[in-house]
Design an enzyme around this catalytic site. Structure first.
Site, PDB file in Angstrom:
ATOM      1  N   SER A  16       0.872  -1.216  -0.079  1.00  0.00           N
ATOM      2  CA  SER A  16       0.002  -0.066  -0.002  1.00  0.00           C
ATOM      3  C   SER A  16       0.726   1.296   0.041  1.00  0.00           C
ATOM      4  O   SER A  16       2.235   1.235   0.593  1.00  0.00           O
ATOM      5  CB  SER A  16      -1.029   0.190   1.255  1.00  0.00           C
ATOM      6  OG  SER A  16      -1.559   1.223   1.548  1.00  0.00           O
ATOM      7  N   TYR A  20      -2.046  -1.435  10.520  1.00  0.00           N
ATOM      8  CA  TYR A  20      -2.055  -1.735   9.071  1.00  0.00           C
ATOM      9  C   TYR A  20      -0.741  -1.230   8.425  1.00  0.00           C
ATOM     10  O   TYR A  20      -0.325  -2.079   7.578  1.00  0.00           O
ATOM     11  CB  TYR A  20      -3.349  -0.944   8.581  1.00  0.00           C
ATOM     12  CG  TYR A  20      -3.671  -1.067   7.107  1.00  0.00           C
ATOM     13  CD1 TYR A  20      -4.080  -2.306   6.741  1.00  0.00           C
ATOM     14  CD2 TYR A  20      -3.351   0.186   6.049  1.00  0.00           C
ATOM     15  CE1 TYR A  20      -4.271  -2.299   5.274  1.00  0.00           C
ATOM     16  CE2 TYR A  20      -3.541  -0.040   4.907  1.00  0.00           C
ATOM     17  CZ  TYR A  20      -3.824  -1.293   4.362  1.00  0.00           C
ATOM     18  OH  TYR A  20      -4.056  -1.455   2.865  1.00  0.00           O
TER      19      TYR A  20
HETATM   20  P1  NAD Z   1     -11.886  -5.874  -0.112  1.00  0.00           P
HETATM   21  O1  NAD Z   1     -12.527  -5.736   1.092  1.00  0.00           O
HETATM   22  O2  NAD Z   1     -12.385  -6.104  -1.431  1.00  0.00           O
HETATM   23  O3  NAD Z   1     -10.428  -7.009   0.004  1.00  0.00           O
HETATM   24  C1  NAD Z   1     -10.153  -7.515   1.102  1.00  0.00           C
HETATM   25  C2  NAD Z   1     -10.424  -9.198   1.344  1.00  0.00           C
HETATM   26  O4  NAD Z   1      -9.360  -9.712   2.211  1.00  0.00           O
HETATM   27  C3  NAD Z   1     -11.626  -9.312   1.643  1.00  0.00           C
HETATM   28  O5  NAD Z   1     -12.610  -9.489   0.414  1.00  0.00           O
HETATM   29  C4  NAD Z   1     -11.522 -10.728   2.319  1.00  0.00           C
HETATM   30  O6  NAD Z   1     -12.022 -11.589   1.515  1.00  0.00           O
HETATM   31  C5  NAD Z   1     -10.081 -10.852   2.894  1.00  0.00           C
HETATM   32  N1  NAD Z   1      -9.924 -11.043   4.090  1.00  0.00           N
HETATM   33  C6  NAD Z   1     -10.010 -10.233   5.083  1.00  0.00           C
HETATM   34  N2  NAD Z   1      -9.642 -10.988   6.200  1.00  0.00           N
HETATM   35  C7  NAD Z   1      -9.482 -12.289   5.983  1.00  0.00           C
HETATM   36  C8  NAD Z   1      -9.310 -13.412   6.648  1.00  0.00           C
HETATM   37  N3  NAD Z   1      -9.106 -13.361   7.907  1.00  0.00           N
HETATM   38  N4  NAD Z   1      -9.114 -14.590   6.072  1.00  0.00           N
HETATM   39  C9  NAD Z   1      -9.344 -14.512   4.486  1.00  0.00           C
HETATM   40  N5  NAD Z   1      -9.762 -13.393   3.607  1.00  0.00           N
HETATM   41  C10 NAD Z   1      -9.580 -12.312   4.532  1.00  0.00           C
HETATM   42  O7  NAD Z   1     -10.877  -4.555  -0.361  1.00  0.00           O
HETATM   43  P2  NAD Z   1      -9.421  -4.109  -1.108  1.00  0.00           P
HETATM   44  O8  NAD Z   1      -9.080  -2.792  -0.875  1.00  0.00           O
HETATM   45  O9  NAD Z   1      -9.673  -4.838  -2.534  1.00  0.00           O
HETATM   46  O10 NAD Z   1      -8.335  -4.774  -0.605  1.00  0.00           O
HETATM   47  C11 NAD Z   1      -7.389  -5.749  -0.994  1.00  0.00           C
HETATM   48  C12 NAD Z   1      -5.848  -5.457  -0.616  1.00  0.00           C
HETATM   49  O11 NAD Z   1      -5.406  -4.240  -1.190  1.00  0.00           O
HETATM   50  C13 NAD Z   1      -5.643  -5.450   0.738  1.00  0.00           C
HETATM   51  O12 NAD Z   1      -4.574  -6.029   1.040  1.00  0.00           O
HETATM   52  C14 NAD Z   1      -5.545  -4.175   1.010  1.00  0.00           C
HETATM   53  O13 NAD Z   1      -4.596  -3.774   2.253  1.00  0.00           O
HETATM   54  C15 NAD Z   1      -4.690  -3.517  -0.350  1.00  0.00           C
HETATM   55  N6  NAD Z   1      -5.056  -1.999  -0.404  1.00  0.00           N
HETATM   56  C16 NAD Z   1      -6.121  -1.416  -0.502  1.00  0.00           C
HETATM   57  C17 NAD Z   1      -6.369  -0.020  -0.854  1.00  0.00           C
HETATM   58  C18 NAD Z   1      -7.795   0.537  -1.161  1.00  0.00           C
HETATM   59  O14 NAD Z   1      -7.819   1.759  -0.813  1.00  0.00           O
HETATM   60  N7  NAD Z   1      -8.679  -0.353  -1.313  1.00  0.00           N
HETATM   61  C19 NAD Z   1      -5.142   0.854  -0.779  1.00  0.00           C
HETATM   62  C20 NAD Z   1      -4.086   0.021  -0.364  1.00  0.00           C
HETATM   63  C21 NAD Z   1      -3.844  -1.411  -0.403  1.00  0.00           C
END
Ligand code: NAD
Ligand code: MG
Length: 295
Positions: free
Chosen positions: A187, A200
């Site tokens: 991130s 985080y």
């Molecule tokens: P999202 O909610 O769609 O995806 C996160 C997923 O993590 C969930 O769908 C869930 O299936 C999974 N998860 C959470 N806890 C879990 C557990 N205990 N066991 C199994 N699965 C679990 O949101 P997203 O934003 O697409 O997140 C995906 C990645 O992107 C994450 O690693 C997040 O840190 C990273 N990210 C997101 C952003 C943003 O702005 N959305 C920015 C930087 C990084």
């Protein structure tokens, strides 16, 4: 015919977002507006023909965009998610199948080491092979004051975001052959941590170190390891505690491109890092941040 050229400022949703909250892990199918994960907008070009790939967090958001793009590029895809997210996962399976590829759904909790091992074995078994791990699942809960940050939350965030990467990689190494790839998800928070995301952001910096070190360790085996570092992207994570709910309407507006990203805008980078096109790239982190930059 030449392709249409879009202004990146207005290519996707760029108004305020309606305020909304869900209990974690939120469902993408109940968000307004619905995130664009490439269901219609991503077009494949056969770059991952015949690959067998496992995507964690593949039900929604960025993982869903990667899973859909992989299938449209010709790969069979297993996705992992939490049992609560079954509806989102089934929607992804339909898109993968419509692309003519195999979809394997394996729900379960990544904070459990035994499950991580089973997940990899099951994916390998049901796909008939495994040549990529795309590790996208993550937990993010904003807490304003370190004094309010519980040990339980700190542990869970590290288990899901960091420990699972060790467990899944260890389980997969017996299967991955030269040419295989591992892609982690860091991130912009690893480089520019927000004051309310201490646990985080720390996990996201750990993921960079993991990626770089593992790339060095596995280079001689012909296995490449890279990371994607997203900026603010419109996904379920943000509306179930990832941001304070007051911050949702303006989410992403602070970036130079003045809007949040959509998951599909990251799909091309995941595809690139999994494909032959990136054969001399390992240990790197690619930022997709709307101009926030990483470093
Ligand atoms: P999202 O909610 O769609 O995806 C996160 C997923 O993590 C969930 O769908 C869930 O299936 C999974 N998860 C959470 N806890 C879990 C557990 N205990 N066991 C199994 N699965 C679990 O949101 P997203 O934003 O697409 O997140 C995906 C990645 O992107 C994450 O690693 C997040 O840190 C990273 N990210 C997101 C952003 C943003 O702005 N959305 C920015 C930087 C990084
Ligand atoms: Mg989800």
């Amino acid at each position: 015919m030449s392709k249409q050229i879009y202004n990146p400022l207005t290519k996707y949703h760029h108004d305020k977002f309606p305020k909304q909250t869900q209990v974690a892990p939120a469902l993408q199918c109940e968000m307004t507006p619905t995130p664009d994960c490439g269901e219609k907008s991503y077009q494949g070009h056969g770059r991952l023909e015949g690959r067998k790939m496992l995507v964690t967090g593949g039900d929604s958001g960025i993982g869903r965009a990667a899973a859909i793009a992989y299938a449209k590029e010709g790969a069979d895809v297993a996705i992992n998610y939490l049992p609560f997210e079954q509806k989102d996962a089934e929607d992804v399976a339909k898109v993968i199948q419509a692309a003519g590829r195999k979809a394997v759904l394996i729900p379960g909790d990544l904070s459990d080491e035994t499950f991580c091992k089973k997940l990899v074995e099951e994916a390998h078994h049901q796909l008939g092979g495994l040549d990529n791990l795309t590790l996208v699942a993550g937990k993010q809960v904003a807490v304003e004051d370190i004094m309010e940050l519980t040990t339980e939350q700190i542990k869970k965030t590290f288990e899901v975001n960091v420990f699972s990467l060790f467990w899944l990689t260890k389980a997969a190494l017996g299967y991955l052959k030269p040419g295989s790839t591992i892609i982690t998800t860091s991130s912009v928070q690893a480089y520019q941590p927000s004051s309310n995301l201490l646990d985080y952001a720390s996990t996201k910096t750990a993921i960079i170190a993991f990626t770089r070190g593992l790339a060095k360790q596995l280079g001689h085996k012909g296995i490449r390891v890279n990371s994607v570092a997203p900026g603010p992207v419109w996904t379920p994570l943000q509306i179930c505690g990832g941001q304070p709910s007051d911050a949702i309407p303006e989410f992403g507006k602070q970036t130079p491109l003045q809007r949040a990203g959509q998951p599909v805008e990251l799909a091309g980078v995941y595809v690139h890092l999994a494909s032959e096109e990136s054969s001399y790239t390992t240990g790197e982190t690619y930022g997709v941040t709307g101009g926030m930059h990483i470093n």
